[in-house]
Design an enzyme around this catalytic site. Structure first.
Site, mmCIF file in Angstrom:
data_model
loop_
_atom_site.group_PDB
_atom_site.id
_atom_site.type_symbol
_atom_site.label_atom_id
_atom_site.label_comp_id
_atom_site.label_asym_id
_atom_site.label_seq_id
_atom_site.Cartn_x
_atom_site.Cartn_y
_atom_site.Cartn_z
ATOM 1 N N CYS A 114 0.809 -1.241 0.000
ATOM 2 C CA CYS A 114 0.000 0.000 0.000
ATOM 3 C C CYS A 114 0.830 1.274 0.000
ATOM 4 O O CYS A 114 0.395 2.286 -0.536
ATOM 5 C CB CYS A 114 -1.001 0.001 1.157
ATOM 6 S SG CYS A 114 -0.249 -0.012 2.796
ATOM 7 N N LYS A 171 -5.559 -9.040 11.524
ATOM 8 C CA LYS A 171 -5.495 -7.590 11.300
ATOM 9 C C LYS A 171 -6.865 -7.114 10.841
ATOM 10 O O LYS A 171 -7.390 -7.580 9.838
ATOM 11 C CB LYS A 171 -4.429 -7.278 10.243
ATOM 12 C CG LYS A 171 -4.385 -5.806 9.876
ATOM 13 C CD LYS A 171 -3.240 -5.498 8.933
ATOM 14 C CE LYS A 171 -3.316 -4.054 8.465
ATOM 15 N NZ LYS A 171 -2.210 -3.710 7.558
ATOM 16 N N ARG A 221 -2.009 6.448 7.742
ATOM 17 C CA ARG A 221 -2.111 6.640 6.290
ATOM 18 C C ARG A 221 -1.558 7.989 5.874
ATOM 19 O O ARG A 221 -1.059 8.131 4.773
ATOM 20 C CB ARG A 221 -3.539 6.384 5.841
ATOM 21 C CG ARG A 221 -3.863 4.905 6.105
ATOM 22 C CD ARG A 221 -5.198 4.469 5.603
ATOM 23 N NE ARG A 221 -5.408 3.065 5.995
ATOM 24 C CZ ARG A 221 -6.581 2.460 5.981
ATOM 25 N NH1 ARG A 221 -7.655 3.131 5.587
ATOM 26 N NH2 ARG A 221 -6.684 1.204 6.338
ATOM 27 N N ARG A 240 -10.395 -1.030 2.764
ATOM 28 C CA ARG A 240 -9.668 -2.303 2.845
ATOM 29 C C ARG A 240 -10.539 -3.457 3.363
ATOM 30 O O ARG A 240 -10.040 -4.479 3.804
ATOM 31 C CB ARG A 240 -8.452 -2.151 3.753
ATOM 32 C CG ARG A 240 -7.487 -1.050 3.352
ATOM 33 C CD ARG A 240 -6.087 -1.377 3.811
ATOM 34 N NE ARG A 240 -5.207 -0.235 3.893
ATOM 35 C CZ ARG A 240 -4.733 0.470 2.878
ATOM 36 N NH1 ARG A 240 -5.113 0.171 1.647
ATOM 37 N NH2 ARG A 240 -3.911 1.475 3.067
ATOM 38 N N GLU A 268 -7.977 -17.216 11.137
ATOM 39 C CA GLU A 268 -6.839 -16.568 10.457
ATOM 40 C C GLU A 268 -5.515 -16.973 11.117
ATOM 41 O O GLU A 268 -4.534 -17.245 10.432
ATOM 42 C CB GLU A 268 -6.990 -15.037 10.518
ATOM 43 C CG GLU A 268 -7.984 -14.453 9.532
ATOM 44 C CD GLU A 268 -7.389 -14.316 8.126
ATOM 45 O OE1 GLU A 268 -6.243 -14.738 7.910
ATOM 46 O OE2 GLU A 268 -8.098 -13.798 7.245
ATOM 47 N N LYS A 288 -3.791 -6.926 15.651
ATOM 48 C CA LYS A 288 -3.724 -5.490 15.347
ATOM 49 C C LYS A 288 -5.092 -4.972 14.963
ATOM 50 O O LYS A 288 -5.745 -5.611 14.126
ATOM 51 C CB LYS A 288 -2.739 -5.309 14.193
ATOM 52 C CG LYS A 288 -2.648 -3.911 13.674
ATOM 53 C CD LYS A 288 -1.787 -3.867 12.451
ATOM 54 C CE LYS A 288 -1.853 -2.467 11.898
ATOM 55 N NZ LYS A 288 -1.285 -2.375 10.574
ATOM 56 N N SER A 308 -1.562 3.682 15.129
ATOM 57 C CA SER A 308 -1.443 5.146 15.045
ATOM 58 C C SER A 308 -2.600 5.881 15.713
ATOM 59 O O SER A 308 -2.387 6.883 16.401
ATOM 60 C CB SER A 308 -1.322 5.556 13.580
ATOM 61 O OG SER A 308 -2.435 5.089 12.824
ATOM 62 N N TYR A 317 4.184 3.404 18.993
ATOM 63 C CA TYR A 317 4.848 4.678 18.692
ATOM 64 C C TYR A 317 5.311 5.343 19.984
ATOM 65 O O TYR A 317 6.041 6.323 19.951
ATOM 66 C CB TYR A 317 3.908 5.584 17.901
ATOM 67 C CG TYR A 317 3.463 4.925 16.606
ATOM 68 C CD1 TYR A 317 4.311 4.908 15.500
ATOM 69 C CD2 TYR A 317 2.243 4.252 16.515
ATOM 70 C CE1 TYR A 317 3.926 4.263 14.329
ATOM 71 C CE2 TYR A 317 1.854 3.607 15.355
ATOM 72 C CZ TYR A 317 2.708 3.612 14.261
ATOM 73 O OH TYR A 317 2.342 2.955 13.114
HETATM 74 C C1 PBG Z 1 0.106 -1.585 5.850
HETATM 75 C C2 PBG Z 1 -0.056 -1.233 7.260
HETATM 76 C C3 PBG Z 1 -0.977 -0.358 7.856
HETATM 77 C C4 PBG Z 1 -0.633 -0.291 9.204
HETATM 78 C C5 PBG Z 1 0.455 -1.123 9.375
HETATM 79 N N1 PBG Z 1 0.772 -1.727 8.181
HETATM 80 C C6 PBG Z 1 -2.043 0.459 7.267
HETATM 81 C C7 PBG Z 1 -3.266 -0.170 6.812
HETATM 82 O O1 PBG Z 1 -3.445 -1.378 6.849
HETATM 83 O O2 PBG Z 1 -4.109 0.600 6.324
HETATM 84 C C8 PBG Z 1 -1.307 0.568 10.238
HETATM 85 C C9 PBG Z 1 -0.474 0.890 11.423
HETATM 86 C C10 PBG Z 1 -0.951 2.009 12.250
HETATM 87 O O3 PBG Z 1 -2.068 2.538 12.114
HETATM 88 O O4 PBG Z 1 -0.164 2.412 13.119
HETATM 89 N N2 PBG Z 1 -0.891 -2.343 5.275
#
Ligand code: PBG
Length: 325
Positions: free
Chosen positions: A121, A197, A207, A219, A235, A250, A276, A315
């Site tokens: 991505c 995830k 993003r 997604r 999964e 996650k 994030s 973070y």
């Molecule tokens: C890539 C990815 C993402 C995150 C980690 N790897 C973004 C997504 O899936 O949209 C998000 C990590 C975060 O929000 O800190 N696919």
């Protein structure tokens, strides 16, 4: 009053509370994400993630030194390329930001564990995690994406990555990457599977940080429905069967039940990702004086560990490490 059972007896002093504490947070549990941007002399703050910045490879040394000084054992790398295309070919460019960062970190701090996130991505012009059937066509193709993820993984393993972490949520990605690594002689490189995830609103700030917002759609055809707990275990089972060495759930904070369920059923090391949006919420509340940042962070990380995570990607790694010592 003849109360015989009084739990408060063990809460009377700091030392007593410490003696009966069930969960302890340790800096050795933490993994710090880093955003590596192509170019030179760049340190670009990320607006939605105060305290985080995109860094170019030549600006990494100071960051790596401070992590080592704080005792943080591992970093998770994301790359932001100068050019994007429909295939996400920057993801397997051996001269791209992530392979260069891996080499630079290995030179500076050979003991730091380098985890390379593997996804398309950040590298596709449409912002999806796999290739599309055609320009602007929403369906993300599963099987054609597998080979590309394997190629990217190999580029990072060759550069010296210690762990490969596929996050694209394509079916069969762990098996495809394992086969690709083994065929090229990297059978000793472990895979940390983003096994469960979820399609989460809490990825919003990431993003902006990774410049990976999908140009259309979302997604939800590949990441999991936040409502599904049993499917998360399915999964995980698939990733274990495909050869995952470590597992991940996650996001973390809103998915503590999933962390607990995976912990109870599987023996592999388990990571959880405080994403994030979780970071940004605490930062924003703290900036407004609405919350005690240090206490809120240590409480959220302790809760993730109590739920069953061995490792936490956050973070807040540097700040938490500083507070913990
Ligand atoms: C890539 C990815 C993402 C995150 C980690 N790897 C973004 C997504 O899936 O949209 C998000 C990590 C975060 O929000 O800190 N696919």
């Amino acid at each position: 009053m003849t109360l015989t059972i009084r739990p408060r007896r063990l809460r009377r002093t700091d030392t007593l509370r410490q003696m009966v504490r069930e969960t302890t947070l340790d800096t050795a549990d933490l993994i710090a994400p880093l955003f590596i941007v192509e170019g030179r002399d760049i340190e670009k703050p990320i607006g939605s993630m105060p305290g985080q910045a995109q860094l170019s490879v030549d600006r990494l040394d100071r960051e790596i030194d401070s992590m080592r000084e704080l005792g943080i054992p591992a970093v998770l790398l994301f790359g932001i390329p100068a050019h994007k295309d429909a295939q996400g070919s920057g993801a397997w460019d051996e001269a791209g930001p992530v392979p260069q960062a891996i080499a630079a970190i290995k030179r500076r701090a050979p003991d730091t564990v380098i985890v390379a996130d593997v996804c398309l991505c950040e590298y596709t012009d449409h912002g999806h995690c796999g290739v599309l059937a055609g320009p602007g066509q929403g369906d993300v193709l599963n099987d054609p994406t597998l080979e590309l993820l394997a190629r990217a993984s190999l580029a990072y393993a060759k550069a010296g990555a210690d762990i490969i972490a596929p996050s694209a949520m394509m079916d069969g990605q762990v098996a495809a990457i394992r086969a690709g690594l083994d065929a090229a002689g990297y059978s000793d490189t472990p895979i940390l599977a983003y096994a469960a995830k979820f399609a989460s609103a809490f990825y919003g700030p990431f993003r902006e940080a990774a410049e990976s917002t999908p140009q259309f759609g979302d997604r939800r055809t590949y990441q999991m429905d936040p409502a599904n707990g049993r499917e998360a275990l399915h999964e995980v089972a698939l990733d274990v069967a495909q050869g995952a060495d470590m597992l991940m759930v996650k996001p973390a904070g809103a998915y503590l039940d999933i962390i607990r369920a995976v912990r109870e059923r599987y023996t592999l090391p388990l990571a959880a990702y405080q994403v994030s949006g979780e970071y940004a919420m605490i930062k924003a509340a703290a900036a407004n004086g609405w919350i005690d940042e240090r206490r809120a962070v240590l409480e959220s990380l302790t809760a993730i560990k109590r739920a069953g995570a061995d490792m936490i990607i956050t973070y807040y790694a540097k700040q938490a490490a500083a507070w913990l010592r």
